[in-house]
Design an enzyme around this catalytic site. Structure first.
Site, PDB file in Angstrom:
ATOM      1  N   HIS A 100       1.856   1.357 -18.429  1.00 33.86           N
ATOM      2  CA  HIS A 100       0.531   1.976 -18.486  1.00 33.86           C
ATOM      3  C   HIS A 100      -0.488   1.242 -19.330  1.00 33.86           C
ATOM      4  O   HIS A 100      -1.630   1.688 -19.428  1.00 33.86           O
ATOM      5  CB  HIS A 100       0.643   3.414 -19.003  1.00 33.86           C
ATOM      6  N   LYS A 158     -13.492  10.794 -22.287  1.00 34.65           N
ATOM      7  CA  LYS A 158     -12.183  10.130 -22.333  1.00 34.65           C
ATOM      8  C   LYS A 158     -11.805  10.042 -23.810  1.00 34.65           C
ATOM      9  O   LYS A 158     -12.630  10.307 -24.688  1.00 34.65           O
ATOM     10  CB  LYS A 158     -12.249   8.740 -21.711  1.00 34.65           C
ATOM     11  N   ARG A 159     -10.573   9.643 -24.103  1.00 38.75           N
ATOM     12  CA  ARG A 159     -10.201   9.468 -25.504  1.00 38.75           C
ATOM     13  C   ARG A 159     -11.167   8.489 -26.178  1.00 38.75           C
ATOM     14  O   ARG A 159     -11.666   7.554 -25.540  1.00 38.75           O
ATOM     15  CB  ARG A 159      -8.752   8.958 -25.609  1.00 38.75           C
ATOM     16  N   LYS A 199     -12.563   1.496 -24.979  1.00 38.83           N
ATOM     17  CA  LYS A 199     -13.312   2.261 -23.975  1.00 38.83           C
ATOM     18  C   LYS A 199     -14.823   2.153 -24.198  1.00 38.83           C
ATOM     19  O   LYS A 199     -15.614   2.583 -23.383  1.00 38.83           O
ATOM     20  CB  LYS A 199     -12.844   3.722 -23.964  1.00 38.83           C
ATOM     21  N   THR A 232      -8.289   7.452 -14.474  1.00 43.45           N
ATOM     22  CA  THR A 232      -8.236   8.443 -13.387  1.00 43.45           C
ATOM     23  C   THR A 232      -9.467   9.363 -13.452  1.00 43.45           C
ATOM     24  O   THR A 232      -9.873   9.915 -12.443  1.00 43.45           O
ATOM     25  CB  THR A 232      -6.951   9.294 -13.457  1.00 43.45           C
ATOM     26  N   LYS A 256     -12.060  11.112 -10.486  1.00 40.10           N
ATOM     27  CA  LYS A 256     -12.487  12.519 -10.441  1.00 40.10           C
ATOM     28  C   LYS A 256     -14.003  12.614 -10.300  1.00 40.10           C
ATOM     29  O   LYS A 256     -14.523  13.416  -9.519  1.00 40.10           O
ATOM     30  CB  LYS A 256     -12.009  13.257 -11.700  1.00 40.10           C
TER      31      LYS A 256
END
Length: 841
Positions: free
Chosen positions: A378, A569-570, A575, A677, A681
Site C-alpha cells: 500500500h 484525507k489524513r 498529501k 480512493t 468517490k
C-alpha cells in the site's frame, strides 16, 4: 408556486431505495414495536431516540439473519474455495443505512418510521461510526467486503475488534485535540459474540528440540474471542461474515504462580492480556515499532489461521468431525490475502502450524504456504515500511524467529544460485537487515512467502517493480501484478447520494449499481439539456443541505453558490495540504489587491486527522485554522472566500461532504500516493478533480479524458530528475512574488498576530528540507486553479465536464477490483446470480 417537498416526501420518490408495499410497512411496524418492547421500554412515551434506533437496527438485522445462516449453509454444501482477507483495519462507518440499501428496505423502513411519528434521518444519526481504521487502507477493506458479498464470493474479513477506534478529533483554539472513541459504550447491534469459537494465542516462552520435532513451550496464553458481523451483498441474498477478534485473559491468568495476597493483583493484571484489542494504533503511513503492535499483528494472525484450518478440516455444515486431513489441497480451498505487511506474520505462523503441529516436511509446507498467501503493498514511503527488531521477535515469538531465519536461509540460497557472486544483491534481498540493530523486513517476507504481490494503482505497481522491489521483480517477474483500487457504488453513490443515483437510473436503468461500467451510457446525455439541468439541480440540493450542516456546526455563513472546494484525507506532508494553503493565501491576496474584480467565489474545506505524535501534521492543522480566522473575518473579502477546517473527518462526514463537492483536490507529489480512493468517490459524485499525475488520478484522467481533468505539476520522471539535480526552494521563493508574499505572511505572523513565530517550523521545513517539493508545483497549480475558476463561471460547461467524469467512473468500482483479484490471484469465480432462498426464511 407549489410547496417544496419535505425530505421524507422527496425520499419516497427515489425508486433506487426499494419499493415499499403496504404489507411490508405494516409488518415492519409490528416488528419494530416488538423490538422496542424488548428494550424494556413499556411505554413509548418514555422511549429515547436511542431506544428507537436500537429497535430499528434489530428489526433490520432480523431480515439479515435468515439469509446469513442460509449463506453459510450454502458454502458448507457447495464447499467453494474461500477467501480470507486479513487486515488490521476495517473502516466500516455506520451499518444501518447500508444494510437497508443492500436489502432494498430503505423506503419501507422510512415509511414505517414516518407512520410511527419518527424521523428516519434522526434515527440514523444515533448510530456510532465503527472507526476501526485510519484511512484508505481500512476503508478499502470495508469496500472489498461489500463487493465480495455482492459478487457471491465466499469471502471472510478477519481483523481485531478494537474497543477504541480512531480517536475523535476536536479543534480547540485552532489545535487538534484527541478524544478516545468509545464506540461500544451503548452496545453494537450488528455483532454477535461467538464464544464457542474462542481460540488460544501463545506469546513469549522458548523453543525445545525434541525427538518429535521443535516444541514452543512455557508460553503465555491469551484467548481470542470472535465477534461476527453480517456483510450483506447488494440484493442477491448473500450475507458474508466479518469476524473480529477480542482479547480475553484465560481464567487462570497469573493465578498459577501468585503468592499469598497476590490474588487481587492477579485479577487486575488480566488487563495486560486484554489490552491487545484495546485500541487502534492511529498512524497512517508510519511504522511505530511497539511491542503491543506486534502482539496485535500476531494475535489476529494466529487466531485467524486456527479458524481457517478448523474450517478446512471440517466440511459439513454444523459438524465438527474432521473429514479433511490432506493439506496439499489447502491452496485449492483457501486463499489468504494480506492487506499490507501488518498481517505478514501469517507466513511464519502457517509454516509453524504445518511443520510443528501437522508434521509436514518443510518443502511441502512451504509450497502450500506460498500458493495460499498473496500480499498487497500500500505504500512506497520508507517510514511506513515495517521493520521489526530481531530482539523483540526473539522475546515475543521465539519459534517464529527460527522459522524466519530458515525461510531466509533457503531464500538467499536461491538468490545466490540465480545471481552468483552478487553479494550486494544478497544483502539487499535478505529478510534480515544487518547493520546496527538487526531487523526483519516484513515486506521482503511477504514477497518471498506469497505467490502474488500487487500494488494498488498502475503507476504504483510500476514504481514497485522499478524501485522498492526491483531485485525481487528481476528474480520472479510473474509474481508482480497490479490491482487498481475501487470503491463500492452502493455506499458511495446509492446510499450517500440517492438524488444523483435516481437521475442516472432514469436515463440508463438501475443495473449500473451492480455493473458500474454501464455509466458509459451517460456519454449519450452529455448534451441533453434536461439531464444537464437535473445533474446541476442535484448538486445544488446537496450543497444546500451541507451548507445548513456547516452553518449549524461552524457558525460560518456559507454562500451556497460558491465553489465547494474540498480536500479531505489524513493530514500528511506528502498529501500537501500546505500547497492548498498557499493557494488559499494567494487567492486571498489577489482579492484584497483588486476587491472590485469579479472573483469566482470559493468555500475551501480541508479536513482530516493528524497522527497524535506527528508534530508537523498538527502544525498544518493549526495553520489551516489560522488562515480561516483571518480570511473569514475580513469584510473586504466577504463571502467570496471562506476557509473551513472540517472537524473529525470520518466515514459519516465523508458521506455528507463528498456529494456536495464541486472541486476535489488530489495534489500529492507524483510518486507518493499509492492510489487514493477518496479521489474516486468525488469523481462518482459529480465533482471535478484538480490533481497531480499520481496514484489512481492517472487512470481516472485516462477514463474521463484528460481534457475533463485539471492536471498540473511534475510527473514521476520530473520528480526523479529533480532528486538527482537537487530541489532548491529558495529559487522559487525568489522568483515567484506571490509565493514569497504568502510565505512571508506565514513567517511574519500575519495569520498568528498573537504569536508571530508560531509557524516558523513549517516555514523552515518548506524552505530547507521539504521532501515533497511544494514550491516546485506552486506556479503550475496556481495556473490550473485559474482554469478551474474560469470554467466554474460557465455552469453548463462545468456540468458537461462533470457528466463526462461520472461516465468514466465504471473502472473504479471495487466490484471490478475484486473480480480481478478473484480471477488472477485467488482462483475464484464471481457470480451475478442471486442465492436461492427457501420460502420460509
Amino acid at each position: 408556486m407549489s410547496k417544496p417537498l419535505s425530505d421524507h416526501d422527496r425520499r419516497k420518490q427515489i425508486s433506487v431505495r426499494g419499493l415499499a408495499g403496504t404489507e411490508d410497512i405494516s409488518a415492519l411496524k409490528t416488528d419494530f414495536n416488538r423490538h422496542l418492547h424488548f428494550t424494556l421500554v413499556k411505554d413509548r412515551n418514555v422511549a429515547t431516540r436511542r431506544d428507537y434506533f436500537f429497535a430499528l437496527a434489530h428489526t433490520v438485522r432480523e431480515h439479515l439473519i435468515g439469509k446469513w445462516i442460509r449463506t453459510q449453509q450454502y458454502y458448507y454444501e457447495k464447499d467453494p474455495k474461500r477467501l480470507y482477507y486479513i487486515s488490521l483495519e476495517f473502516y466500516m462507518g455506520r451499518t444501518l443505512q447500508n444494510t437497508m440499501v443492500n436489502l432494498a428496505m430503505e423506503n419501507t423502513c422510512d415509511e414505517a418510521m414516518y407512520q410511527l411519528g419518527l424521523d428516519m434521518e434522526e434515527l440514523e444519526d444515533m448510530e456510532e461510526d465503527a472507526g476501526l481504521g485510519n484511512g484508505g487502507l481500512g476503508r478499502l477493506a470495508a469496500c472489498f467486503l461489500d463487493s465480495m458479498a455482492s459478487l457471491g464470493l465466499a469471502g471472510y474479513g478477519y481483523g481485531i475488534r478494537y474497543e477504541f477506534g480512531i480517536f475523535n478529533q476536536k479543534i480547540v483554539n485552532g489545535w487538534q485535540v484527541e478524544e478516545a472513541d468509545d464506540w461500544l459504550r451503548f452496545g453494537n447491534p450488528w455483532e454477535k459474540a461467538r464464544p464457542e469459537y474462542m481460540r488460544p494465542v501463545q506469546f513469549y516462552g522458548r523453543t525445545e528440540q525434541t525427538p518429535d520435532g521443535v516444541k514452543w513451550v512455557d508460553t503465555q496464553t491469551v484467548l481470542a474471542l470472535p465477534y461476527d458481523t453480517p456483510v450483506p451483498g447488494y440484493r442477491n441474498n448473500y450475507v458474508n461474515t466479518m469476524r473480529l477478534w477480542s482479547a480475553k485473559a484465560p481464567c487462570d491468568f497469573n493465578l498459577k504462580d501468585f503468592n499469598v495476597g497476590g490474588y487481587i493483583q492477579a485479577v487486575l493484571d488480566r488487563n495486560l492480556a486484554e489490552n491487545i484489542s484495546r485500541v487502534l494504533y492511529p498512524n497512517d503511513n508510519f511504522f511505530e515499532g511497539k511491542e503491543l503492535r506486534l502482539k496485535q499483528e500476531y494475535f489476529v494472525v494466529s487466531a485467524t489461521l486456527q479458524d481457517i484450518i478448523r474450517r478446512f478440516k471440517v466440511s459439513k455444515f454444523g459438524s465438527r468431525e474432521i473429514v479433511r486431513t490432506d493439506f496439499s489441497k489447502l491452496p485449492d480451498k483457501v486463499a489468504i490475502q494480506l492487506n499490507d505487511t501488518h498481517p505478514a506474520m501469517a507466513i511464519p505462523e502457517l509454516m509453524r502450524v504445518l511443520v510443528d503441529e501437522e508434521k509436514l516436511e518443510w518443502d511441502m509446507a512451504w509450497d502450500i504456504c506460498v500458493r495460499t498467501c498473496a500480499y498487497t503493498n500500500h505504500t512506497v514511503l520508507p517510514e511506513a515500511l515495517e521493520r521489526w527488531p530481531v530482539d523483540l521477535f526473539a522475546q515475543l515469538l521465539p519459534r517464529h524467529l527460527e522459522i524466519v531465519y530458515e525461510i531466509n536461509r533457503r531464500h538467499l540460497e536461491r538468490v545466490a544460485k540465480m545471481f552468483p557472486g552478487d553479494h550486494d544483491r544478497l544483502s539487499r534481498m535478505s529478510l534480515i537487515e544487518e547493520g546496527g540493530q538487526k531487523r526483519i523486513n516484513m515486506a521482503h517476507m511477504s514477497i518471498v512467502g506469497s505467490h502474488a504481490v500487487n500494488g494498488v494503482a498502475r503507476i504504483h505497481s510500476d514504481i514497485l517493480k522499478a524501485t522498492l522491489f526491483k531485485d525481487f521483480y528481476e528474480m520472479e517477474p510473474t509474481k508482480f501484478q497490479n490491482k487498481t483500487n475501487g470503491i463500492t457504488p452502493r455506499r458511495w453513490l446509492v446510499m450517500c447520494n440517492p438524488g444523483l443515483a435516481e437521475v442516472i437510473a432514469e436515463r440508463i436503468g438501475e443495473e449500473f449499481i451492480r455493473d458500474l461500467d454501464q455509466l458509459q451510457g451517460l456519454r449519450d446525455f452529455v448534451n441533453d439539456e434536461a439531464f444537464i439541468r437535473d445533474v446541476a439541480k442535484v448538486k445544488q440540493e446537496n450543497k444546500l443541505k451541507f451548507a445548513v450542516h456547516l452553518e449549524e456546526h461552524y457558525k460560518v455563513k456559507i454562500n451556497p453558490n460558491s465553489m465547494f472546494d474540498i480536500q479531505v484525507k489524513r493530514i500528511h506532508e506528502y498529501k500537501r495540504q500546505l500547497l492548498n494553503c498557499l493557494h488559499i493565501i494567494t487567492y486571498y491576496n489577489r482579492i484584497k489587491k483588486e476587491p472590485n474584480k469579479q472573483w469566482t467565489p470559493r468555500t475551501v474545506m480541508i479536513g482530516g486527522k493528524a497522527a497524535p505524535g506527528y508534530h508537523t501534521a498538527k502544525m498544518i492543522i493549526r495553520l489551516i485554522t489560522a488562515i480561516g480566522e483571518v480570511v473569514n473575518n475580513d469584510p473586504v473579502v466577504g463571502d467570496r472566500l471562506k476557509v473551513i477546517f472540517l472537524e473529525n473527518y470520518r466515514v459519516t462526514l465523508a458521506e455528507r461532504a463528498i456529494p456536495a463537492a464541486d472541486l476535489s483536490q488530489q495534489i500529492s507529489t507524483a510518486g507518493t500516493e499509492a492510489s487514493g480512493t477518496g479521489n474516486m468517490k468525488f469523481m462518482l459524485n459529480g465533482a471535478l478533480t484538480i490533481g497531480t499525475m499520481d496514484g489512481a488520478n492517472v487512470e481516472m484522467a485516462e477514463e474521463a479524458g484528460e481534457e475533463n481533468f485539471f492536471i498540473f505539476g511534475m510527473r514521476v520522471d520530473d520528480v526523479d530528475a529533480m532528486d538527482k539535480k537537487g530541489y532548491h526552494a529558495l529559487e522559487y521563493y525568489n522568483r515567484l512574488p506571490e509565493l514569497k508574499q504568502a510565505i512571508d505572511q506565514i513567517a511574519g505572523g500575519f495569520f498568528s498576530p498573537k504569536q508571530h513565530d508560531m509557524f516558523k517550523e513549517i516555514v523552515n521545513m518548506l524552505m530547507n528540507h521539504d521532501r515533497y517539493k511544494v514550491f516546485a508545483d506552486y506556479e503550475d497549480y496556481m495556473k490550473c486553479q485559474e482554469k478551474v475558476n474560469a470554467l466554474y463561471k460557465k455552469p453548463k460547461e462545468w456540468t458537461k465536464m462533470v457528466i463526462q467524469n461520472i461516465a468514466g467512473c465504471g473502472k473504479f468500482s471495487s466490484d471490478r477490483t475484486i473480480t480481478e483479484y478473484a480471477h488472477e490471484i485467488w482462483g475464484m469465480e464471481p457470480t451475478m446470480e442471486s442465492l436461492p432462498i427457501p420460502e420460509d426464511l
